[in-house]
Write an enzyme that holds these catalytic residues in place. Structure first.
Site, PDB file in Angstrom:
ATOM      1  N   SER A 108       0.798  -1.377   0.106  1.00 57.10           N
ATOM      2  CA  SER A 108       0.150  -0.128   0.070  1.00 57.10           C
ATOM      3  C   SER A 108       0.879   1.202   0.025  1.00 57.10           C
ATOM      4  O   SER A 108       1.664   1.526  -0.937  1.00 57.10           O
ATOM      5  CB  SER A 108      -1.043  -0.211   1.171  1.00 57.10           C
ATOM      6  OG  SER A 108      -2.003   0.806   0.897  1.00 57.10           O
ATOM      7  N   LYS A 133     -21.686  16.345  10.597  1.00 60.01           N
ATOM      8  CA  LYS A 133     -20.647  16.891  11.679  1.00 60.01           C
ATOM      9  C   LYS A 133     -20.083  15.722  12.304  1.00 60.01           C
ATOM     10  O   LYS A 133     -18.915  15.383  12.712  1.00 60.01           O
ATOM     11  CB  LYS A 133     -21.205  18.185  12.427  1.00 60.01           C
ATOM     12  CG  LYS A 133     -19.834  18.340  13.597  1.00 60.01           C
ATOM     13  CD  LYS A 133     -18.641  19.095  12.802  1.00 60.01           C
ATOM     14  CE  LYS A 133     -17.802  19.605  13.977  1.00 60.01           C
ATOM     15  NZ  LYS A 133     -16.395  19.880  13.015  1.00 60.01           N
TER      16      LYS A 133
END
Length: 337
Positions: free
Chosen positions: A149, A201
């Protein structure tokens, strides 16, 4: 558990308590106080030392850099009880020193990492490209047991990539994870009260299910970072988008598979890579060196603490106790965070 480990655990608890006090005090004192405390623990770039791995011509040198561990920026703060792992600021400083040192003619980058943060990986990639393009220093990569990765992301711009047959690499992609323990909390009568300024949020909140709109937003972000990952492999390896995406589905692969897929060039250990650099760039007489931290209290205490505690479950628990909470974020990472 023996007496030494009880002492170590007690010291860890004390340090944890002190960290809480320091965080509270930071609100009461000026920013200068906290920055001075951090600066006291930091190692200035000018105090980094060099060690010679192979003697040779001082005017033509090969620098060996190492990325070992999860690629993440901890702000320079390393737990006294943590392993001496990857230090993002130290690594970035090394790249800058190489850029400014005319005697460095090539770099061998050792990578033994499952990857890490999207931002940190991109910072390393951009800096390597800057060094290559502005001062013409070539990079060869020596992969260890794992370069997956983000570990592959930072290797992609290298002129050549070497690995072992047993190296685990690939895992090309992006991941973002969180834990949802809302139902478990409900079972035990735990009620979460959230006051927020907008519907998104508390996106990826661990206390409720994710909405489809939220999932679509995050997927769009993930896809954009994935395309960036594919682009840097296309450029670095001279591959087409189709060739990259054929193997860029998160799969891991061994050395043979990586070479066959065009993601690596040849087999070789560190000494083989150094020899290849010598031959390819006419550096047969070059000195081989690496940068190091100067010895100090923090590193000495860290090693002593690790020797007392060992690598067992207590160590892991203390490590979690002393580490900061990390909110969910995008990662170029193979395996668990």
């Amino acid at each position: 558990m023996n007496a030494k480990r009880w002492i170590a655990l007690g010291a860890a608890a004390l340090l944890f308590g002190l960290s809480i006090i320091i965080n509270i005090a930071s609100f009461a004192f000026s920013n200068d106080w906290t920055s001075n405390f951090e600066n006291m623990l930091a190692v200035p770039e000018s105090e980094y030392t060099e060690s010679v791995l192979e003697a040779g011509d001082l005017s033509e040198r090969i620098a060996v850099l190492t990325v070992d561990g999860v690629i993440q920026d901890t702000g320079g703060a390393t737990s006294l009880f943590g392993a001496a792992g990857y230090d993002h600021q130290f690594f970035m400083d090394q790249l800058e020193m190489i850029k400014e040192d005319d005697s460095i003619k090539a770099v061998v980058l050792q990578v033994n990492s499952p990857g890490g943060g999207v931002v940190e990986s991109a910072q390393i990639y951009d800096k390597i490209k800057e060094v290559q393009e502005e001062v013409g220093v070539p990079f060869y990569v020596s992969m260890g047991s794992m370069a997956a990765s983000g570990g592959y992301y930072i290797a992609a711009p290298a002129e050549k990539i070497f690995l072992n047959k047993e190296t685990l690499t690939g895992s090309i992609g992006v991941i973002m994870e969180s834990v949802n323990y809302g139902k478990l909390a409900e079972k035990y009568g735990v009620d979460f009260v959230t006051i927020k300024t907008g519907p998104y949020k508390d996106i990826m909140s661990p206390t409720r299910e994710m909405t489809e709109d939220e999932r679509a937003m995050l997927q769009d972000m993930i896809n954009e970072s994935y395309e960036s990952f594919v682009d840097i492999i296309e450029e670095g390896r001279g591959m087409t988008e189709a060739e990259v995406k054929k193997v860029a589905d998160g799969r891991i692969m061994n050395g043979r598979q990586a070479i066959e897929a065009g993601l690596a060039d040849d087999y070789g250990y560190l000494e083989d890579v150094i020899e290849a650099v010598r031959k390819d760039f006419d550096l047969e007489n070059a000195e081989v060196m690496q940068y190091e931290y100067p010895s100090g209290f923090t590193s000495l205490f860290s090693m002593k603490a690790q020797s007392l505690m060992g690598g067992d479950m207590e160590t892991q628990l203390v490590g979690r106790l002393l580490s900061d909470y990390n909110a969910p974020r995008m990662m170029y990472l193979y395996g668990e965070k």
